[in-house]
Design a protein around this motif. Structure first.
Motif, PDB file in Angstrom:
ATOM      1  N   ASP A 141      25.218 -27.237  55.379  1.00 42.00           N
ATOM      2  CA  ASP A 141      24.436 -26.080  55.571  1.00 42.00           C
ATOM      3  C   ASP A 141      22.977 -26.434  54.785  1.00 42.00           C
ATOM      4  N   ALA A 142      22.861 -27.221  54.294  1.00 42.65           N
ATOM      5  CA  ALA A 142      21.245 -27.546  53.595  1.00 42.65           C
ATOM      6  C   ALA A 142      20.385 -28.018  54.918  1.00 42.65           C
ATOM      7  N   THR A 143      19.115 -27.938  54.322  1.00 41.76           N
ATOM      8  CA  THR A 143      17.900 -28.644  55.380  1.00 41.76           C
ATOM      9  C   THR A 143      17.593 -30.065  54.776  1.00 41.76           C
ATOM     10  N   VAL A 144      17.850 -30.851  55.722  1.00 37.51           N
ATOM     11  CA  VAL A 144      17.756 -32.101  55.459  1.00 37.51           C
ATOM     12  C   VAL A 144      16.778 -33.002  56.201  1.00 37.51           C
ATOM     13  N   PRO A 165      18.324 -26.523  49.602  1.00 35.06           N
ATOM     14  CA  PRO A 165      19.937 -26.655  49.726  1.00 35.06           C
ATOM     15  C   PRO A 165      20.344 -25.470  50.583  1.00 35.06           C
ATOM     16  N   ASP A 166      21.957 -25.557  50.572  1.00 39.84           N
ATOM     17  CA  ASP A 166      22.351 -24.613  51.451  1.00 39.84           C
ATOM     18  C   ASP A 166      22.217 -23.118  51.032  1.00 39.84           C
ATOM     19  N   PRO A 167      22.048 -22.100  51.618  1.00 42.65           N
ATOM     20  CA  PRO A 167      21.846 -20.506  51.003  1.00 42.65           C
ATOM     21  C   PRO A 167      22.915 -20.385  49.802  1.00 42.65           C
ATOM     22  N   GLY A 168      24.190 -20.617  49.939  1.00 46.14           N
ATOM     23  CA  GLY A 168      24.961 -20.442  48.789  1.00 46.14           C
ATOM     24  C   GLY A 168      24.669 -21.079  47.668  1.00 46.14           C
TER      25      GLY A 168
END
Length: 192
Positions: free
Chosen positions: A109-112, A171-174
């Motif tokens: 769920d991250a932007t990579v 990073p992922d929103p969480g």
């Protein structure tokens, strides 16, 4: 521990070690030095939904898996445990990445950023039994269980080459939300 700019999630990085496509269903995997990630997947791969750059679409319409990643560490663990070496691409994942561990949990769920492209790993990509037939290796699907890689959507098309850096851009929103909450708690504690 508070996660900020220097946290492991924010500073995680790795490297592309291998690129693999298969032009048609059941075709032998082809290792590449460089590939183009387009909106519909990996140009020239059977699952790419953009017919202008090759591909059949395959299962994409059913599971929306444009690009697949797998950890080099996971493939090494499979070889250590079973003796099965699939470094030739018989694992049937598009991009092999080193530096994030076997499960690549930090990427979910991250932007990579991978080379010039940006993707978002959305879920695990379990191996199917068909991979054993195609690879000619009994037990491969079981060995890849929990190590089958990640399924990604394309956020920004771009070129990707072996040796290119892989890094978490966001990073992922969480995780980001947890980091913000931790900073706010720390600031509130400092005010008292």
């Amino acid at each position: 521990m508070m996660e900020g700019a220097d946290s492991p999630v924010d500073s995680a990085s790795g490297t592309v070690t291998s690129l693999v496509t298969a032009p048609t269903a059941g075709a032998d995997p082809v290792r590449k030095d460089r590939v183009a990630i387009v909106a519909g997947g990996v140009a020239g791969d059977r699952y790419c939904v953009d017919e202008d750059v090759g591909g059949e679409g395959g299962h994409f319409a059913l599971d929306a898996c444009a690009v697949t990643l797998v950890a080099a560490e996971a493939l090494a663990a499979v070889q250590d445990a079973t003796g099965i070496d699939v470094s030739d691409g018989r694992h049937r994942r598009n991009i092999v990445v080193r530096g994030f561990g076997e499960g690549m949990d930090a990427l979910l769920d991250a932007t990579v950023a991978i080379g010039d492209a940006r993707v978002r790993p959305t879920r695990r990509r379990p191996p199917c039994a068909h991979v054993e037939q195609l690879a000619g290796e009994e037990g491969l699907a079981s060995a890849l269980s929990g190590r089958g890689g990640l399924c990604c959507t394309v956020l920004e098309p771009g070129a990707v080459g072996v040796g290119d850096p892989v890094r978490i851009v966001e990073p992922d929103p969480g995780t980001a939300g947890e980091a913000i909450a931790a900073r706010l708690r720390e600031a509130a504690d400092d005010d008292t």
